[in-house]
Motif scaffolding. Structure first.
Motif, PDB file in Angstrom:
ATOM      1  N   ASN A 133      35.764   3.569 -10.664  1.00  0.00           N
ATOM      2  CA  ASN A 133      36.819   2.844 -11.365  1.00  0.00           C
ATOM      3  C   ASN A 133      36.445   1.368 -11.448  1.00  0.00           C
ATOM      4  N   LEU A 134      36.493   0.814 -12.656  1.00  0.00           N
ATOM      5  CA  LEU A 134      36.292  -0.628 -12.829  1.00  0.00           C
ATOM      6  C   LEU A 134      37.613  -1.346 -13.048  1.00  0.00           C
ATOM      7  N   TYR A 135      38.713  -0.630 -12.909  1.00  0.00           N
ATOM      8  CA  TYR A 135      40.053  -1.215 -12.910  1.00  0.00           C
ATOM      9  C   TYR A 135      40.323  -2.074 -14.153  1.00  0.00           C
ATOM     10  N   GLY A 136      39.780  -1.655 -15.295  1.00  0.00           N
ATOM     11  CA  GLY A 136      40.043  -2.347 -16.548  1.00  0.00           C
ATOM     12  C   GLY A 136      39.093  -3.477 -16.881  1.00  0.00           C
ATOM     13  N   ILE A 137      38.125  -3.770 -15.994  1.00  0.00           N
ATOM     14  CA  ILE A 137      37.150  -4.823 -16.282  1.00  0.00           C
ATOM     15  C   ILE A 137      36.290  -4.388 -17.464  1.00  0.00           C
ATOM     16  N   PHE A 138      36.179  -5.248 -18.463  1.00  0.00           N
ATOM     17  CA  PHE A 138      35.497  -4.937 -19.721  1.00  0.00           C
ATOM     18  C   PHE A 138      36.076  -3.684 -20.375  1.00  0.00           C
ATOM     19  N   GLY A 139      37.348  -3.433 -20.113  1.00  0.00           N
ATOM     20  CA  GLY A 139      38.051  -2.310 -20.723  1.00  0.00           C
ATOM     21  C   GLY A 139      37.742  -0.956 -20.118  1.00  0.00           C
ATOM     22  N   ILE A 140      37.056  -0.919 -18.972  1.00  0.00           N
ATOM     23  CA  ILE A 140      36.646   0.351 -18.355  1.00  0.00           C
ATOM     24  C   ILE A 140      37.567   0.679 -17.184  1.00  0.00           C
ATOM     25  N   GLN A 141      38.082   1.888 -17.192  1.00  0.00           N
ATOM     26  CA  GLN A 141      38.927   2.355 -16.097  1.00  0.00           C
ATOM     27  C   GLN A 141      38.153   3.380 -15.267  1.00  0.00           C
ATOM     28  N   PHE A 142      38.672   4.594 -15.183  1.00  0.00           N
ATOM     29  CA  PHE A 142      38.030   5.629 -14.378  1.00  0.00           C
ATOM     30  C   PHE A 142      36.715   6.087 -15.009  1.00  0.00           C
ATOM     31  N   MET A 143      35.742   6.396 -14.151  1.00  0.00           N
ATOM     32  CA  MET A 143      34.440   6.870 -14.604  1.00  0.00           C
ATOM     33  C   MET A 143      34.134   8.218 -13.955  1.00  0.00           C
ATOM     34  N   PRO A 144      33.572   9.148 -14.705  1.00  0.00           N
ATOM     35  CA  PRO A 144      33.169  10.424 -14.106  1.00  0.00           C
ATOM     36  C   PRO A 144      31.983  10.225 -13.166  1.00  0.00           C
ATOM     37  N   TRP A 145      31.773  11.230 -12.312  1.00  0.00           N
ATOM     38  CA  TRP A 145      30.712  11.124 -11.302  1.00  0.00           C
ATOM     39  C   TRP A 145      29.347  10.940 -11.940  1.00  0.00           C
ATOM     40  N   TRP A 146      29.089  11.611 -13.063  1.00  0.00           N
ATOM     41  CA  TRP A 146      27.752  11.557 -13.654  1.00  0.00           C
ATOM     42  C   TRP A 146      27.444  10.184 -14.239  1.00  0.00           C
ATOM     43  N   ILE A 147      28.461   9.351 -14.432  1.00  0.00           N
ATOM     44  CA  ILE A 147      28.234   7.957 -14.825  1.00  0.00           C
ATOM     45  C   ILE A 147      28.239   7.053 -13.586  1.00  0.00           C
ATOM     46  N   LYS A 245      32.483  -0.074  -0.321  1.00  0.00           N
ATOM     47  CA  LYS A 245      33.672   0.222   0.475  1.00  0.00           C
ATOM     48  C   LYS A 245      34.862  -0.634   0.061  1.00  0.00           C
ATOM     49  N   LEU A 246      34.585  -1.838  -0.440  1.00  0.00           N
ATOM     50  CA  LEU A 246      35.666  -2.721  -0.833  1.00  0.00           C
ATOM     51  C   LEU A 246      36.214  -2.393  -2.213  1.00  0.00           C
ATOM     52  N   THR A 247      35.463  -1.633  -3.001  1.00  0.00           N
ATOM     53  CA  THR A 247      35.850  -1.438  -4.403  1.00  0.00           C
ATOM     54  C   THR A 247      36.083   0.008  -4.817  1.00  0.00           C
ATOM     55  N   VAL A 248      35.513   0.975  -4.103  1.00  0.00           N
ATOM     56  CA  VAL A 248      35.603   2.370  -4.528  1.00  0.00           C
ATOM     57  C   VAL A 248      36.953   2.966  -4.149  1.00  0.00           C
ATOM     58  N   THR A 249      37.599   3.569  -5.111  1.00  0.00           N
ATOM     59  CA  THR A 249      38.861   4.257  -4.863  1.00  0.00           C
ATOM     60  C   THR A 249      38.586   5.621  -4.232  1.00  0.00           C
ATOM     61  N   ILE A 250      39.148   5.850  -3.039  1.00  0.00           N
ATOM     62  CA  ILE A 250      38.983   7.125  -2.335  1.00  0.00           C
ATOM     63  C   ILE A 250      40.336   7.844  -2.359  1.00  0.00           C
ATOM     64  N   PRO A 251      40.411   9.015  -3.012  1.00  0.00           N
ATOM     65  CA  PRO A 251      41.698   9.711  -3.179  1.00  0.00           C
ATOM     66  C   PRO A 251      42.445   9.954  -1.880  1.00  0.00           C
ATOM     67  N   SER A 252      41.711  10.236  -0.798  1.00  0.00           N
ATOM     68  CA  SER A 252      42.371  10.556   0.470  1.00  0.00           C
ATOM     69  C   SER A 252      42.862   9.323   1.216  1.00  0.00           C
ATOM     70  N   SER A 253      42.501   8.124   0.723  1.00  0.00           N
ATOM     71  CA  SER A 253      42.876   6.891   1.412  1.00  0.00           C
ATOM     72  C   SER A 253      44.212   6.376   0.893  1.00  0.00           C
ATOM     73  N   SER A 254      44.964   5.752   1.781  1.00  0.00           N
ATOM     74  CA  SER A 254      46.250   5.158   1.400  1.00  0.00           C
ATOM     75  C   SER A 254      46.093   3.720   0.918  1.00  0.00           C
ATOM     76  N   ILE A 255      44.873   3.189   0.995  1.00  0.00           N
ATOM     77  CA  ILE A 255      44.615   1.805   0.598  1.00  0.00           C
ATOM     78  C   ILE A 255      44.474   1.731  -0.921  1.00  0.00           C
ATOM     79  N   GLU A 256      45.165   0.795  -1.522  1.00  0.00           N
ATOM     80  CA  GLU A 256      45.098   0.614  -2.964  1.00  0.00           C
ATOM     81  C   GLU A 256      44.087  -0.484  -3.314  1.00  0.00           C
ATOM     82  N   PHE A 257      43.139  -0.162  -4.202  1.00  0.00           N
ATOM     83  CA  PHE A 257      42.148  -1.122  -4.646  1.00  0.00           C
ATOM     84  C   PHE A 257      42.468  -1.545  -6.081  1.00  0.00           C
TER      85      PHE A 257
END
Length: 371
Positions: A133-147, A245-257
């Protein structure tokens, strides 16, 4: 004072003491074995200096963390749970460390080192720690694993080499690393990720001990040392891991990035990142391989502009701090994409002004020595 803060300080002190005690042993070993970084056309030092300072980094960090974690267990704090990516991180770090050590002792070509770096970096997406996830930077949100997977590998390899390439004058790579680690330490502390804070504190401790010998050590008494590839590649790999670790969204984590996390990671490493990108672009523009060495890094150019080594170090550190502060303030007024584009524009403009100063002194802004 929080017990977490106390344990963090203990990790820093233990690692620093370990470094102060072991670096002299490494210096004596280098003298006996003749393991020196020899001067050449693309290096700025004028005499042979031992180059195995980075050998003490990981053992000192490990010792500091073990002492801190044992104290945490003694205080009845949460039991450490190691995930799959933690094991892969340790495996990758060990591979990078050993590769750097071999290179410092007998030498390795760039392609062999690159292959190991790619192998170590590939461990992250394989273990689930992958840019997603680039969180909207340069218009990019979620990315698939192969990217995200190749982007993750590329980012880790790039940052590892960026720290290695910026290691050109006394204190520069170490000082920029401490600046970045300090920012990461406070960032992870705010997220409550205290075991990362402890590891980072241990890294700061040993690098402080290294800087003492690197910047203040007397070469005439065999008390001056460089970190070598063992140190710079290991540091770069760990910094890349902290970025993930500071930027990757982990589904099982309660921390919001968010995009602010990405901007923080970028800001903390902005000088090595932008300098490496600029140098690679200049090499390609001049039809040279981007992996060939030259004297076109920011510290080389500031020296050609007439600054001393200490002045060059100070200017680069002030620039790094200024970018961090400016990015924090700009992010309050606009979005992250605009901030990053502004950073690139400002950095490019500063180098145009620097090139002008170098030409006024009758020198060339870009040098490709045969070395």
């Amino acid at each position: 004072m929080s017990i977490y803060v106390v344990i963090t300080i203990i990790a820093l002190i233990a690692s620093m003491v370990c470094g102060m005690l072991t670096i002299p042993v490494v210096l004596d070993f280098c003298k006996r074995k003749g393991l020196y970084d020899m001067p050449n056309l693309r290096k700025v030092h004028k005499r042979a200096i031992p180059r195995l300072g980075g050998v003490v980094f990981l053992p000192s960090v490990f010792l500091g963390c073990v002492i801190a974690f044992l104290m945490a267990q003694w205080q009845g704090m949460t039991t450490i749970q190691l995930s799959l990516w933690t094991y892969y991180f340790m495996l990758g770090t060990a591979a990078i460390y050993i590769t750097g050590l071999i290179d410092d002792i007998v030498g390795l070509n760039a392609l062999n080192k690159l292959a190991v770096q790619i192998f170590a970096a590939a461990a992250f997406p394989l273990s689930g720690l992958c840019l997603n996830n680039l969180y909207g930077i340069f218009g990019i949100q979620f990315m698939p694993w192969w990217i995200g997977a190749p982007l993750t590998i590329g980012m880790v390899v790039f940052i590892s080499n960026a720290i290695n390439l910026i290691d050109g004058i006394d204190g520069l790579a170490g000082s920029l690393t401490i600046l970045a680690l300090t920012g990461f330490l406070f960032s992870f502390a705010q997220l409550g990720m205290w075991y990362f804070v402890i590891m980072i504190a241990a890294m700061i401790g040993v690098i402080l001990s290294y800087l003492y010998y690197n910047m203040l050590g007397d070469a005439n008494k065999n008390r001056k040392i460089f970190m070598g590839d063992t140190g710079s590649l290991s540091i770069g790999f760990i910094l890349a891991f902290l970025c993930l670790k500071l930027t990757v969204t982990i589904p099982s984590s309660s921390i919001e990035f968010s995009d602010r996390n990405l901007l923080t990671a970028f800001s903390l490493l902005i000088i090595p990142i932008l300098d490496s990108l600029r140098v690679a672009a200049v090499r390609i523009w001049h039809r040279r391989s981007p992996i060939l060495p030259d004297k076109n890094h920011i510290h080389h150019k500031l020296l050609r502009a007439g600054l001393t080594h200490h002045q060059t170090l100070l200017v680069i550190l002030i620039q790094a701090l200024a970018f961090c502060l400016a990015n924090y303030l700009m992010r309050q007024l606009t979005n992250t994409t605009v901030v990053i584009l502004a950073d690139i524009a400002i950095y490019a403009l500063s180098h145009q002004l620097l090139n002008r100063r170098i030409r006024q002194r009758g020198e060339q802004p870009t040098l490709f020595p045969n070395a």
